[in-house]
Motif scaffolding. Structure first.
Motif, mmCIF file in Angstrom:
data_model
loop_
_atom_site.group_PDB
_atom_site.id
_atom_site.type_symbol
_atom_site.label_atom_id
_atom_site.label_comp_id
_atom_site.label_asym_id
_atom_site.label_seq_id
_atom_site.Cartn_x
_atom_site.Cartn_y
_atom_site.Cartn_z
ATOM 1 N N PRO A 35 10.137 -47.264 -31.413
ATOM 2 C CA PRO A 35 8.560 -46.868 -31.430
ATOM 3 C C PRO A 35 8.308 -45.786 -32.568
ATOM 4 O O PRO A 35 9.198 -44.519 -32.431
ATOM 5 C CB PRO A 35 8.100 -45.882 -29.932
ATOM 6 N N ALA A 36 7.466 -45.547 -33.301
ATOM 7 C CA ALA A 36 6.892 -44.676 -34.454
ATOM 8 C C ALA A 36 6.382 -43.241 -34.059
ATOM 9 O O ALA A 36 6.333 -42.514 -34.829
ATOM 10 C CB ALA A 36 6.271 -45.461 -35.177
ATOM 11 N N THR A 37 5.646 -43.624 -32.267
ATOM 12 C CA THR A 37 4.617 -41.881 -32.448
ATOM 13 C C THR A 37 5.273 -42.100 -30.973
ATOM 14 O O THR A 37 4.795 -42.465 -30.307
ATOM 15 C CB THR A 37 3.372 -42.750 -32.156
ATOM 16 N N PRO A 38 4.432 -40.527 -30.891
ATOM 17 C CA PRO A 38 4.758 -39.988 -29.325
ATOM 18 C C PRO A 38 3.652 -41.114 -28.409
ATOM 19 O O PRO A 38 3.460 -41.064 -27.131
ATOM 20 C CB PRO A 38 4.124 -38.762 -29.224
ATOM 21 N N GLU A 39 2.856 -41.624 -28.970
ATOM 22 C CA GLU A 39 1.475 -42.615 -28.219
ATOM 23 C C GLU A 39 2.150 -43.264 -27.921
ATOM 24 O O GLU A 39 2.130 -44.293 -26.329
ATOM 25 C CB GLU A 39 0.149 -42.025 -29.262
ATOM 26 N N GLU A 40 3.111 -44.611 -28.486
ATOM 27 C CA GLU A 40 3.410 -45.808 -28.458
ATOM 28 C C GLU A 40 4.567 -45.212 -27.545
ATOM 29 O O GLU A 40 5.297 -46.237 -26.802
ATOM 30 C CB GLU A 40 4.067 -46.472 -29.605
ATOM 31 N N ILE A 41 5.552 -44.279 -27.140
ATOM 32 C CA ILE A 41 6.013 -43.646 -26.087
ATOM 33 C C ILE A 41 5.523 -43.693 -25.098
ATOM 34 O O ILE A 41 5.970 -43.913 -24.056
ATOM 35 C CB ILE A 41 7.124 -42.524 -26.424
ATOM 36 N N ALA A 42 4.605 -42.741 -25.279
ATOM 37 C CA ALA A 42 3.630 -42.033 -23.519
ATOM 38 C C ALA A 42 3.296 -43.675 -23.170
ATOM 39 O O ALA A 42 2.868 -43.181 -22.102
ATOM 40 C CB ALA A 42 3.112 -41.888 -24.236
ATOM 41 N N LEU A 43 2.437 -44.541 -24.312
ATOM 42 C CA LEU A 43 2.480 -45.687 -23.276
ATOM 43 C C LEU A 43 3.597 -46.355 -22.475
ATOM 44 O O LEU A 43 3.294 -47.477 -21.304
ATOM 45 C CB LEU A 43 2.080 -47.033 -24.249
ATOM 46 N N LEU A 44 4.627 -47.044 -22.803
ATOM 47 C CA LEU A 44 5.730 -47.363 -21.921
ATOM 48 C C LEU A 44 5.654 -46.200 -20.537
ATOM 49 O O LEU A 44 7.029 -46.846 -19.660
ATOM 50 C CB LEU A 44 6.900 -46.994 -23.076
ATOM 51 N N GLY A 45 5.404 -45.125 -20.963
ATOM 52 C CA GLY A 45 5.931 -44.499 -19.320
ATOM 53 C C GLY A 45 7.241 -43.934 -18.909
ATOM 54 O O GLY A 45 7.335 -44.092 -17.358
ATOM 55 N N PRO A 46 8.244 -43.429 -19.802
ATOM 56 C CA PRO A 46 9.609 -43.164 -19.527
ATOM 57 C C PRO A 46 9.240 -42.044 -18.566
ATOM 58 O O PRO A 46 8.366 -41.026 -19.221
ATOM 59 C CB PRO A 46 10.554 -43.073 -21.237
ATOM 60 N N VAL A 68 7.828 -36.091 -30.342
ATOM 61 C CA VAL A 68 7.704 -36.151 -29.115
ATOM 62 C C VAL A 68 7.710 -34.808 -28.564
ATOM 63 O O VAL A 68 6.906 -34.206 -27.612
ATOM 64 C CB VAL A 68 8.681 -36.762 -28.208
ATOM 65 N N LYS A 69 8.283 -33.901 -28.391
ATOM 66 C CA LYS A 69 8.562 -32.361 -28.324
ATOM 67 C C LYS A 69 7.441 -31.400 -28.807
ATOM 68 O O LYS A 69 6.921 -30.453 -27.172
ATOM 69 C CB LYS A 69 9.714 -31.557 -28.509
ATOM 70 N N LYS A 70 6.970 -31.872 -30.073
ATOM 71 C CA LYS A 70 5.938 -31.372 -30.552
ATOM 72 C C LYS A 70 4.496 -31.936 -29.870
ATOM 73 O O LYS A 70 2.896 -31.271 -29.557
ATOM 74 C CB LYS A 70 5.159 -31.282 -32.091
ATOM 75 N N SER A 71 3.679 -33.225 -29.136
ATOM 76 C CA SER A 71 2.592 -34.364 -28.589
ATOM 77 C C SER A 71 2.631 -33.381 -27.111
ATOM 78 O O SER A 71 3.589 -33.368 -26.258
ATOM 79 C CB SER A 71 3.074 -35.632 -28.887
ATOM 80 N N ALA A 72 1.401 -33.272 -27.071
ATOM 81 C CA ALA A 72 1.153 -32.804 -26.078
ATOM 82 C C ALA A 72 0.703 -33.971 -24.396
ATOM 83 O O ALA A 72 0.875 -34.379 -23.355
ATOM 84 C CB ALA A 72 -0.943 -32.525 -25.874
ATOM 85 N N LEU A 73 0.391 -35.483 -25.213
ATOM 86 C CA LEU A 73 1.336 -36.521 -24.561
ATOM 87 C C LEU A 73 2.591 -36.806 -23.882
ATOM 88 O O LEU A 73 2.355 -37.370 -22.844
ATOM 89 C CB LEU A 73 0.744 -37.718 -25.468
ATOM 90 N N THR A 74 3.181 -36.175 -24.276
ATOM 91 C CA THR A 74 4.884 -36.829 -23.769
ATOM 92 C C THR A 74 5.931 -35.279 -23.921
ATOM 93 O O THR A 74 7.051 -35.780 -24.244
ATOM 94 C CB THR A 74 5.476 -37.065 -25.612
ATOM 95 N N TYR A 75 5.016 -33.944 -24.649
ATOM 96 C CA TYR A 75 6.331 -32.745 -24.862
ATOM 97 C C TYR A 75 7.071 -32.820 -23.142
ATOM 98 O O TYR A 75 8.613 -31.945 -23.407
ATOM 99 C CB TYR A 75 5.216 -31.395 -24.818
ATOM 100 N N SER A 76 6.433 -33.094 -22.142
ATOM 101 C CA SER A 76 7.188 -32.697 -21.073
ATOM 102 C C SER A 76 8.856 -33.675 -20.744
ATOM 103 O O SER A 76 9.012 -33.473 -19.765
ATOM 104 C CB SER A 76 6.291 -32.925 -20.148
ATOM 105 N N ILE A 77 8.728 -34.744 -21.262
ATOM 106 C CA ILE A 77 9.004 -35.594 -20.843
ATOM 107 C C ILE A 77 11.282 -35.233 -21.349
ATOM 108 O O ILE A 77 11.153 -35.084 -22.777
ATOM 109 C CB ILE A 77 9.434 -37.195 -22.059
ATOM 110 N N PRO A 78 11.910 -35.179 -20.721
ATOM 111 C CA PRO A 78 12.708 -35.113 -21.323
ATOM 112 C C PRO A 78 13.884 -35.596 -22.280
ATOM 113 O O PRO A 78 13.433 -36.925 -22.223
ATOM 114 C CB PRO A 78 13.882 -34.954 -20.190
ATOM 115 N N VAL A 79 14.280 -35.678 -23.121
ATOM 116 C CA VAL A 79 14.943 -36.207 -24.887
ATOM 117 C C VAL A 79 16.702 -35.807 -24.248
ATOM 118 O O VAL A 79 16.578 -34.461 -24.584
ATOM 119 C CB VAL A 79 14.531 -35.895 -25.748
#
Length: 121
Positions: A35-46, A68-79
């Protein structure tokens, strides 16, 4: 519902091993193309993301982790950043990852990290 773990790695053999470990531990394994973007990652729902630091040999994993950590969509997902480098402080700071898994990694360490991020630690 089991913890959903997205693994981002370009090495098929690593993906196969990760799938066995993750599903064997009772978690759901998610994988897609890189996935190239946080948006694509967010769609997967990890619930947790494991990213190879040296995707394509150029540190792209760190860049994905930072995005991922800078995006409002994904910042809370642990990496969890997977790396062969042992310079944890610099990599952690640069990537903003929540944890580092140094390769070759110990399966018990991976299970420990997944348990911690599942809230069952």
């Amino acid at each position: 519902m089991p913890l959903k773990v997205l693994v981002i790695d370009s090495d098929e053999s690593i993906l196969e091993v990760m799938e066995m470990i993750i599903t064997g531990s009772g978690y759901a394994f998610l994988q897609s193309g890189i996935p190239a973007t946080p948006e694509e990652i967010a769609l997967l729902g990890p619930d947790v993301i494991l990213i190879e630091d040296q995707l394509d040999g150029n540190g792209k994993g760190r860049k994905i982790s930072t995005a991922v950590k800078k995006s409002a969509l994904t910042y809370s997902i642990p990496v969890i950043l997977m790396t062969t480098r042992n310079t944890a402080d610099g990599i952690m700071r640069e990537s903003e990852a929540d944890a580092l898994l140094v390769k070759p990694f110990d399966i018990a360490r991976l299970e420990e990290l997944l348990c911690r991020f599942s809230g069952n630690a």
